[in-house]
Design a protein around this motif. Structure first.
Motif, PDB file in Angstrom:
ATOM      1  N   VAL A  81      26.697  33.656  33.097  1.00 28.96           N
ATOM      2  CA  VAL A  81      27.511  32.434  33.074  1.00 28.96           C
ATOM      3  C   VAL A  81      26.630  31.214  33.334  1.00 28.96           C
ATOM      4  O   VAL A  81      26.748  30.189  32.653  1.00 28.96           O
ATOM      5  N   GLN A 127      33.867  33.576  39.002  1.00 23.30           N
ATOM      6  CA  GLN A 127      33.645  34.994  39.280  1.00 23.30           C
ATOM      7  C   GLN A 127      33.503  35.143  40.789  1.00 23.30           C
ATOM      8  O   GLN A 127      32.827  34.338  41.440  1.00 23.30           O
ATOM      9  N   PHE A 150      33.014  29.948  34.882  1.00 25.83           N
ATOM     10  CA  PHE A 150      32.932  30.548  33.553  1.00 25.83           C
ATOM     11  C   PHE A 150      33.831  29.794  32.581  1.00 25.83           C
ATOM     12  O   PHE A 150      33.593  29.775  31.379  1.00 25.83           O
TER      13      PHE A 150
END
Length: 170
Positions: A81, A127, A150
């Motif tokens: 990411v 995340q 993300f």
């Protein structure tokens, strides 16, 4: 702060993501010892009874990943990411905790509360690895939060209002 609130904190990590995730998901901390003790109670002459084998397969590791495919891949996915959004320097992640008083919750409840907290605060954009540690006198959750979203590539900055939200939701 009232007596019935979990204690929370969150701080930035500039070093490696891998070490933080490895620490929080350590099986010596995230597997509840009670299941191992129950297995020992069922041992007869070095042979485990059927019930003990069931306990072994049901032993819980209290690690949940949000927006990652697995705890084993979380570090790589955090970095993917960051690379996608060209944001690989500076604060790499945030490490936080949520700690409960001794006897306040069991491991299942502590973990469920931690996962729900992470979903509400960060689950739409970041995340997160949530790990409940069972190796001390009180259950406590660790959070490793990717510093880059993300969803939009924006940084999580951990402003005072973010911390207030963490305490309020907790």
């Amino acid at each position: 702060l009232t007596d019935d609130m979990a204690v929370t904190s969150l701080w930035p990590i500039k070093g490696g993501v891998r070490n933080v995730i490895a620490y929080v998901r350590n099986p010596e901390k995230t597997v509840e010892r009670r299941s191992e003790l129950l297995e020992a109670l069922h041992a007869i002459d070095g042979v485990l009874q059927y019930a003990a084998n069931e306990l072994k397969t049901e032993r819980r590791s209290y690690v949940t990943c949000l927006n990652c495919t697995s705890e084993e891949r979380a570090t790589d996915e955090f970095m993917e990411v960051k690379e996608l959004w060209n944001k690989t320097g500076g604060r790499l992640c945030f490490h936080g905790y949520q700690s409960f008083k001794e006897g306040e919750v069991d491991a299942d409840t502590a973990h469920a509360i931690g996962v729900e907290l992470a979903k509400r605060l960060w689950g739409e954009r970041f995340q997160v690895v949530v790990a409940t540690h069972c190796n001390t006198g009180n259950y406590h959750n660790h959070f490793v939060l990717n510093s880059v979203s993300f969803a939009d590539g924006l940084h999580f900055d951990n402003r005072p209002e973010d911390y207030r939200a963490m305490r309020r939701v907790s």
